[in-house]
Write an enzyme that holds these catalytic residues in place. Structure first.
Site, PDB file in Angstrom:
ATOM      1  N   THR A 146      16.792  50.670  30.279  1.00 21.48           N
ATOM      2  CA  THR A 146      16.333  49.870  31.424  1.00 21.48           C
ATOM      3  C   THR A 146      16.580  50.599  32.732  1.00 21.48           C
ATOM      4  O   THR A 146      17.586  51.297  32.878  1.00 21.48           O
ATOM      5  CB  THR A 146      17.076  48.523  31.431  1.00 21.48           C
ATOM      6  N   GLY A 185      25.323  48.756  29.192  1.00 23.14           N
ATOM      7  CA  GLY A 185      26.706  48.331  29.055  1.00 23.14           C
ATOM      8  C   GLY A 185      27.648  49.532  28.963  1.00 23.14           C
ATOM      9  O   GLY A 185      27.389  50.471  28.226  1.00 23.14           O
ATOM     10  N   GLU A 429      17.862  42.985  25.217  1.00 22.51           N
ATOM     11  CA  GLU A 429      17.200  43.314  23.951  1.00 22.51           C
ATOM     12  C   GLU A 429      15.807  42.720  23.892  1.00 22.51           C
ATOM     13  O   GLU A 429      15.258  42.471  22.829  1.00 22.51           O
ATOM     14  CB  GLU A 429      18.039  42.834  22.777  1.00 22.51           C
TER      15      GLU A 429
HETATM   16  C1  LIG Z   1      24.651  42.336  20.811  1.00 22.93           C
HETATM   17  C2  LIG Z   1      23.717  43.369  21.356  1.00 22.93           C
HETATM   18  C3  LIG Z   1      24.055  43.834  22.773  1.00 22.93           C
HETATM   19  C4  LIG Z   1      22.864  44.591  23.368  1.00 22.93           C
HETATM   20  C5  LIG Z   1      22.993  44.818  24.832  1.00 22.93           C
HETATM   21  C6  LIG Z   1      21.629  44.911  25.493  1.00 22.93           C
HETATM   22  C7  LIG Z   1      20.849  46.169  25.122  1.00 22.93           C
HETATM   23  C8  LIG Z   1      19.472  46.205  25.793  1.00 22.93           C
HETATM   24  O1  LIG Z   1      19.035  45.298  26.450  1.00 22.93           O
HETATM   25  S1  LIG Z   1      18.603  47.624  25.476  1.00 22.93           S
HETATM   26  C9  LIG Z   1      17.087  47.402  26.328  1.00 22.93           C
HETATM   27  C10 LIG Z   1      16.211  46.378  25.624  1.00 22.93           C
HETATM   28  N1  LIG Z   1      14.857  46.433  26.180  1.00 22.93           N
HETATM   29  C11 LIG Z   1      13.813  45.924  25.547  1.00 22.93           C
HETATM   30  O2  LIG Z   1      13.926  45.286  24.523  1.00 22.93           O
HETATM   31  C12 LIG Z   1      12.482  46.196  26.181  1.00 22.93           C
HETATM   32  C13 LIG Z   1      11.484  45.125  25.782  1.00 22.93           C
HETATM   33  N2  LIG Z   1      10.113  45.681  25.815  1.00 22.93           N
HETATM   34  C14 LIG Z   1       9.536  46.170  24.682  1.00 22.93           C
HETATM   35  O3  LIG Z   1      10.102  46.211  23.600  1.00 22.93           O
HETATM   36  C15 LIG Z   1       8.117  46.662  24.810  1.00 22.93           C
HETATM   37  O4  LIG Z   1       7.832  46.982  26.147  1.00 22.93           O
HETATM   38  C16 LIG Z   1       7.096  45.591  24.338  1.00 22.93           C
HETATM   39  C17 LIG Z   1       7.296  45.359  22.842  1.00 22.93           C
HETATM   40  C18 LIG Z   1       7.305  44.310  25.097  1.00 22.93           C
HETATM   41  C19 LIG Z   1       5.729  46.103  24.609  1.00 22.93           C
HETATM   42  O5  LIG Z   1       5.704  47.425  24.129  1.00 22.93           O
HETATM   43  P1  LIG Z   1       4.366  48.272  24.306  1.00 22.93           P
HETATM   44  O6  LIG Z   1       4.631  49.653  23.931  1.00 22.93           O
HETATM   45  O7  LIG Z   1       3.829  47.996  25.669  1.00 22.93           O
HETATM   46  O8  LIG Z   1       3.486  47.670  23.174  1.00 22.93           O
HETATM   47  P2  LIG Z   1       2.237  46.714  23.333  1.00 22.93           P
HETATM   48  O9  LIG Z   1       1.190  47.392  24.154  1.00 22.93           O
HETATM   49  O10 LIG Z   1       2.662  45.340  23.751  1.00 22.93           O
HETATM   50  O11 LIG Z   1       1.802  46.667  21.832  1.00 22.93           O
HETATM   51  C20 LIG Z   1       1.240  47.842  21.260  1.00 22.93           C
HETATM   52  C21 LIG Z   1       1.501  47.760  19.781  1.00 22.93           C
HETATM   53  O12 LIG Z   1       2.836  48.183  19.506  1.00 22.93           O
HETATM   54  C22 LIG Z   1       3.501  47.220  18.707  1.00 22.93           C
HETATM   55  N3  LIG Z   1       4.920  47.297  19.003  1.00 22.93           N
HETATM   56  C23 LIG Z   1       5.518  47.165  20.199  1.00 22.93           C
HETATM   57  N4  LIG Z   1       6.835  47.334  20.084  1.00 22.93           N
HETATM   58  C24 LIG Z   1       7.091  47.596  18.777  1.00 22.93           C
HETATM   59  C25 LIG Z   1       8.287  47.840  18.019  1.00 22.93           C
HETATM   60  N5  LIG Z   1       9.507  47.849  18.571  1.00 22.93           N
HETATM   61  N6  LIG Z   1       8.173  48.079  16.712  1.00 22.93           N
HETATM   62  C26 LIG Z   1       6.956  48.051  16.120  1.00 22.93           C
HETATM   63  N7  LIG Z   1       5.791  47.793  16.765  1.00 22.93           N
HETATM   64  C27 LIG Z   1       5.859  47.570  18.087  1.00 22.93           C
HETATM   65  C28 LIG Z   1       2.884  45.917  19.126  1.00 22.93           C
HETATM   66  O13 LIG Z   1       3.090  44.908  18.156  1.00 22.93           O
HETATM   67  C29 LIG Z   1       1.412  46.326  19.243  1.00 22.93           C
HETATM   68  O14 LIG Z   1       0.911  46.396  17.945  1.00 22.93           O
HETATM   69  P3  LIG Z   1      -0.687  46.216  17.738  1.00 22.93           P
HETATM   70  O15 LIG Z   1      -1.322  47.303  18.549  1.00 22.93           O
HETATM   71  O16 LIG Z   1      -0.858  46.333  16.265  1.00 22.93           O
HETATM   72  O17 LIG Z   1      -0.994  44.873  18.267  1.00 22.93           O
HETATM   73  C1  LIG Z   2      24.065  41.417  30.145  1.00 25.48           C
HETATM   74  C2  LIG Z   2      22.954  42.430  30.038  1.00 25.48           C
HETATM   75  C3  LIG Z   2      23.183  43.604  29.326  1.00 25.48           C
HETATM   76  C4  LIG Z   2      22.197  44.578  29.245  1.00 25.48           C
HETATM   77  N1  LIG Z   2      22.466  45.758  28.593  1.00 25.48           N
HETATM   78  C5  LIG Z   2      21.528  46.724  28.566  1.00 25.48           C
HETATM   79  C6  LIG Z   2      21.799  47.975  27.933  1.00 25.48           C
HETATM   80  O1  LIG Z   2      22.886  48.178  27.407  1.00 25.48           O
HETATM   81  N2  LIG Z   2      20.840  48.939  27.960  1.00 25.48           N
HETATM   82  C7  LIG Z   2      19.621  48.739  28.543  1.00 25.48           C
HETATM   83  O2  LIG Z   2      18.787  49.648  28.527  1.00 25.48           O
HETATM   84  N3  LIG Z   2      19.316  47.540  29.139  1.00 25.48           N
HETATM   85  C8  LIG Z   2      20.245  46.548  29.160  1.00 25.48           C
HETATM   86  N4  LIG Z   2      19.955  45.348  29.759  1.00 25.48           N
HETATM   87  C9  LIG Z   2      18.656  45.167  30.438  1.00 25.48           C
HETATM   88  C10 LIG Z   2      17.757  44.267  29.627  1.00 25.48           C
HETATM   89  O3  LIG Z   2      17.342  44.896  28.466  1.00 25.48           O
HETATM   90  C11 LIG Z   2      16.551  43.873  30.518  1.00 25.48           C
HETATM   91  O4  LIG Z   2      17.038  43.117  31.597  1.00 25.48           O
HETATM   92  C12 LIG Z   2      15.540  43.081  29.714  1.00 25.48           C
HETATM   93  O5  LIG Z   2      14.852  43.935  28.832  1.00 25.48           O
HETATM   94  C13 LIG Z   2      14.520  42.331  30.607  1.00 25.48           C
HETATM   95  O6  LIG Z   2      13.813  43.238  31.408  1.00 25.48           O
HETATM   96  P1  LIG Z   2      13.777  43.018  33.000  1.00 25.48           P
HETATM   97  O7  LIG Z   2      15.167  42.845  33.462  1.00 25.48           O
HETATM   98  O8  LIG Z   2      12.946  44.108  33.565  1.00 25.48           O
HETATM   99  O9  LIG Z   2      13.034  41.622  33.201  1.00 25.48           O
HETATM  100  P2  LIG Z   2      11.485  41.434  33.607  1.00 25.48           P
HETATM  101  O10 LIG Z   2      10.627  41.927  32.509  1.00 25.48           O
HETATM  102  O11 LIG Z   2      11.275  41.956  34.971  1.00 25.48           O
HETATM  103  O12 LIG Z   2      11.426  39.819  33.576  1.00 25.48           O
HETATM  104  C14 LIG Z   2      11.178  39.065  34.745  1.00 25.48           C
HETATM  105  C15 LIG Z   2      10.137  38.001  34.382  1.00 25.48           C
HETATM  106  O13 LIG Z   2       8.880  38.653  34.126  1.00 25.48           O
HETATM  107  C16 LIG Z   2       8.310  38.148  32.929  1.00 25.48           C
HETATM  108  N5  LIG Z   2       7.485  39.187  32.294  1.00 25.48           N
HETATM  109  C17 LIG Z   2       7.735  40.518  32.244  1.00 25.48           C
HETATM  110  N6  LIG Z   2       6.793  41.155  31.523  1.00 25.48           N
HETATM  111  C18 LIG Z   2       5.913  40.199  31.117  1.00 25.48           C
HETATM  112  C19 LIG Z   2       4.727  40.215  30.327  1.00 25.48           C
HETATM  113  N7  LIG Z   2       4.243  41.359  29.813  1.00 25.48           N
HETATM  114  N8  LIG Z   2       4.107  39.034  30.085  1.00 25.48           N
HETATM  115  C20 LIG Z   2       4.606  37.875  30.570  1.00 25.48           C
HETATM  116  N9  LIG Z   2       5.722  37.789  31.343  1.00 25.48           N
HETATM  117  C21 LIG Z   2       6.364  38.936  31.596  1.00 25.48           C
HETATM  118  C22 LIG Z   2       9.513  37.804  32.069  1.00 25.48           C
HETATM  119  O14 LIG Z   2       9.140  36.835  31.070  1.00 25.48           O
HETATM  120  C23 LIG Z   2      10.504  37.237  33.089  1.00 25.48           C
HETATM  121  O15 LIG Z   2      10.245  35.843  33.239  1.00 25.48           O
HETATM  122  C24 LIG Z   2      20.943  44.351  29.860  1.00 25.48           C
HETATM  123  C25 LIG Z   2      20.688  43.156  30.556  1.00 25.48           C
HETATM  124  C26 LIG Z   2      21.693  42.193  30.638  1.00 25.48           C
HETATM  125  C27 LIG Z   2      21.422  40.922  31.383  1.00 25.48           C
END
Ligand SMILES: CCCCCCCC(=O)SCCNC(=O)CCNC(=O)[C@H](O)C(C)(C)COP(=O)(O)OP(=O)(O)OC[C@H]1O[C@@H](n2cnc3c(N)ncnc32)[C@H](O)[C@@H]1OP(=O)(O)O
Ligand SMILES: Cc1cc2nc3c(=O)[nH]c(=O)nc-3n(C[C@H](O)[C@H](O)[C@H](O)COP(=O)(O)OP(=O)(O)OC[C@H]3O[C@@H](n4cnc5c(N)ncnc54)[C@H](O)[C@@H]3O)c2cc1C
Length: 655
Positions: A146, A185, A429
């Site tokens: 992120t 984190g 996540e």
């Molecule tokens: C206890 C644990 C503690 C953890 C602490 C916190 C750790 C974190 O927060 S780490 C950061 C987490 N961040 C995220 O999860 C980011 C969320 N965003 C995403 O995963 C992606 O941007 C997402 C899925 C929303 C969109 O991805 P994008 O590449 O734009 O794909 P999109 O254009 O929507 O879809 C394209 C295709 O890829 C597929 N796809 C997307 N992601 C995935 C995936 N992960 N695996 C398989 N297929 C996928 C879609 O289903 C779609 O398939 P199809 O073409 O067949 O319809």
């Molecule tokens: C406690 C905590 C721990 C974290 N730890 C980690 C870590 O270890 N590593 C890491 O990489 N990240 C970490 N993160 C970040 C976290 O993964 C992101 O905050 C999360 O993925 C959401 O993304 P964003 O903050 O950009 O929210 P945004 O995507 O900006 O969300 C803002 C609003 O926009 C909306 N929105 C965004 N995209 C769309 C769409 N395509 N369609 C419709 N609505 C949409 C959402 O629904 C939401 O209402 C952590 C966050 C927190 C709070």
């Protein structure tokens, strides 16, 4: 747990009247008898370990003290893994959950994402090189994906990793303010390595997001390395024990072999070798999402239910029978209606979480064999269920807090701490709405395929199946009959979203806009699909349960409560599709109320079966002995505010 202490008599009476084998239910909730035995063994060892037992009262620490105490315990966790000769992942998660009761460790990402990232994205050589050091806590890492400007939109991430074939190095850089890594984190002060997700450039071409191993701090001095600026992002709503941080890279050079190359490679001359699926880089997130259902949502629901139900058994308030003694608040049907569905959710999501773990292990095995067929289905499922389970957890933990009245608002209840540490799971996540949309889109795409003659399989097979067009709920309200209603509701929601999407396309709207305009119905379809999946999985787990008839009976009551409660709290959707009529809805509602009465005698035993120790709950209200009032009074007197009667601070600070 054999109690040798003076137990509140109301609570003891509750325990005396339970009518099922509690121990067997604990094994089912934990997933196996072996896991229960290992958990209890470790809980006892930690409780008796002089380096770990006791310690400062978390609630009376400042945020900085909470972080420092977290670092102290995290280093002890690393030490105890070796001392107790625990090696595998499950053990590390388990030991951490005991040492950090409803607290996030400042090193949590080490086992949540850093090690899984190395093992999931690194070659065998890279697994040996970093995986073994990480397992031994010789390097401490996080997962830096992120950025200040992007968290959801991965394709919008700006950090670059540009390959230089003359030096065989990658140059990692934060080109803009919004590209600064933000939130990971442990990044602020604790970790010295990070898996940095960056846009890979080689020979002038961008190949999308890839994973790079980056050392951020000197292993001896812990000072940030040249080209690295790190810091803490400041106070948050919760998660006080974690230094979520920021990372700004200034043309940092790393060796070519620091790119994690299991799925794709950059050769010495800069040639890019692409991966089987461009989504394999997202594999670590898929793994974590699959663990959140059991590890976060189920755990939080079960603990909150334990605290609220035990407290409701000892709290006597108001007058039920005119002139009678004050009743236990657990005898108010409204209190049962608040709390018993939470118990059923905890058991339901536990079954789903254990099932998801097995599904992920199968996917992981397939991917190792080069087979990515299951990837799309598991992605859709983990997106939907992570969102659905954490949403439910967020609301239900708050309901449990509210059901404890004023004392629920005290940190002494342990409920705000559960909320603080677990509610970020609705955001991290993958933000829940975004994940619901992923799931909803995959459902609509699957249905459109089915309408072209493709046979659907797995969790989506029901979408193309023809089913009864009328609800079969009669005076006998059963899970099987209600499951058909849940399937009908989900199928109809997906069909409705698909009709809206197709209609907009046929009206000439651009594809992206048709998807956006259908968003609300995609989320509804995803929720209905997940709700059905949870009920089906819960019901199947009971059929397969290795347990006596008494335990099966209480689980069936909880499953039916889960099903009936879900209908009554979403009645509009069940009526809307004409599948259920108001008479049938009343039957379901009446049956749910009867279930509350049936479950009442076992309520305390059902939460006792979650088998949480007092050390784990950190709750005066949820104590096993139920001695709430005397311990609330003792707890309050520990507050530093009570060290003086008049002055605010014990030491007069010089002006
Ligand atoms: C206890 C644990 C503690 C953890 C602490 C916190 C750790 C974190 O927060 S780490 C950061 C987490 N961040 C995220 O999860 C980011 C969320 N965003 C995403 O995963 C992606 O941007 C997402 C899925 C929303 C969109 O991805 P994008 O590449 O734009 O794909 P999109 O254009 O929507 O879809 C394209 C295709 O890829 C597929 N796809 C997307 N992601 C995935 C995936 N992960 N695996 C398989 N297929 C996928 C879609 O289903 C779609 O398939 P199809 O073409 O067949 O319809
Ligand atoms: C406690 C905590 C721990 C974290 N730890 C980690 C870590 O270890 N590593 C890491 O990489 N990240 C970490 N993160 C970040 C976290 O993964 C992101 O905050 C999360 O993925 C959401 O993304 P964003 O903050 O950009 O929210 P945004 O995507 O900006 O969300 C803002 C609003 O926009 C909306 N929105 C965004 N995209 C769309 C769409 N395509 N369609 C419709 N609505 C949409 C959402 O629904 C939401 O209402 C952590 C966050 C927190 C709070």
């Amino acid at each position: 747990m054999a109690s040798k202490v003076r137990v509140n008599q109301d609570l003891q009476r509750e325990r005396d009247r339970a009518n099922f084998n509690l121990e067997q239910l604990t094994y089912i909730f934990d997933g196996s008898r072996e896991y229960t035995q290992k958990r209890r063994y470790l809980e006892k060892r930690i409780a008796e370990d002089p380096e770990l037992k006791g310690g400062p009262n978390y609630y009376f620490l400042s945020n900085s003290e909470k972080y420092a105490n977290g670092v102290r315990k995290a280093t002890l966790l690393a030490k105890k893994l070796k001392e107790y000769k625990l090696g595998d992942f499950t053990d590390a998660f388990l030991l951490r959950s005991i040492i950090f009761p409803n607290e996030a460790s400042p090193m949590s990402l080490q086992i949540d994402m850093f090690i899984p990232g190395i093992m999931g994205l690194g070659t065998e050589e890279q697994q040996r090189r970093w995986g073994e050091k990480a397992m031994a806590y010789e390097i401490i890492g996080t997962y830096a994906q992120t950025e200040l400007g992007h968290g959801t939109h991965l394709r919008g991430l700006e950090t670059t990793a540009t390959y230089d074939p003359t030096t065989h190095e990658f140059v990692l850089h934060s080109p803009t303010l919004t590209s600064i890594k933000w939130w990971p984190g442990g990044l602020g002060k604790t970790t010295n390595h990070a898996i940095v997700m960056a846009m890979l450039y080689t020979r002038g071409k961008c190949h999308g997001l890839h994973a790079f191993m980056v050392q951020t701090r000197d292993l001896e001095t812990h000072e940030p390395l040249p080209g690295v600026e790190v810091g803490d992002i400041g106070p948050k709503m919760g998660y006080h024990t974690v230094d979520n941080g920021y990372l700004r890279l200034d043309h940092l050079h790393i060796p070519r072999m620091n790119m994690l190359m299991k799925n794709s490679q950059v050769l010495e001359d800069g040639t890019y070798v692409r991966k089987k699926s461009d989504k394999l880089s997202y594999g670590t997130m898929l793994f974590v999402r699959s663990t959140i259902v059991k590890g976060v949502a189920t755990n939080a629901l079960a603990q909150a239910a334990t605290i609220a139900v035990r407290y409701s058994a000892v709290r006597r308030q108001s007058e039920l029978k005119p002139g009678g003694v004050e009743p236990q608040v657990l005898d108010y049907v409204t209190q049962q209606y608040k709390l018993f569905p939470v118990i059923s959710q905890a058991y339901a999501f536990s079954a789903v979480g254990l099932h998801l773990r097995n599904l992920y292990l199968r996917l992981n095995y397939d991917i190792q064999q080069g087979n990515v067929e299951l990837l799309a289905e598991i992605h859709s499922l983990t997106c939907g269920l992570k969102a659905f389970s954490t949403d439910q957890m967020m609301w239900s933990v708050e309901i449990c807090r509210l059901s404890c009245g004023g004392h629920g608002f005290s940190q002494a209840s342990g409920l705000p701490k559960i909320y603080d540490v677990h509610v970020p799971a609705c955001t991290y996540e993958g933000e829940n709405t975004v994940l619901y949309l992923q799931c909803g889109r995959s459902l609509v795409k699957a249905l459109l395929q089915a309408q072209k003659g493709v046979t659907l399989s797995g969790s989506m097979a029901y979408l193309s199946q023809v089913c009864d067009d009328k609800c079969s709920v009669t005076s006998q309200v059963t899970v099987d009959a209600l499951l058909k209603s849940y399937e009908w509701r989900a199928r109809r929601a997906v069909h409705k979203a698909a009709r809206m999407y197709k209609g907009r396309l046929q009206a000439g709207e651009a594809d992206y806009n048709a998807w956006n305009q259908t968003g609300v119905h995609l989320v509804l379809a995803a929720k209905a699909h997940c709700h059905k999946y949870v009920l089906k999985t819960f019901a199947e787990s009971i059929q397969q349960a290795e347990a006596g008839a008494d335990v099966v009976r209480v689980l069936q009551q909880l499953c039916l409560l889960y099903a009936t409660h879900g209908v009554t709290t979403n009645s509009g959707q069940f009526l809307e599709c004409g599948f259920m009529d108001t008479r049938q809805l009343e039957l379901v509602n009446d049956h749910m109320l009867r279930l509350l009465t049936d479950i009442r005698p076992n309520a305390v035993a059902l939460v006792d079966a979650f088998d949480f120790t007092d050390d784990k709950l950190c709750s005066v209200l949820g104590r096993y002995d139920g001695q709430v009032y005397e311990n609330l009074y003792k707890w309050a007197r520990q507050s530093s505010r009570n060290e003086t009667q008049v002055r605010i601070f014990t030491t007069v600070t010089p002006q």
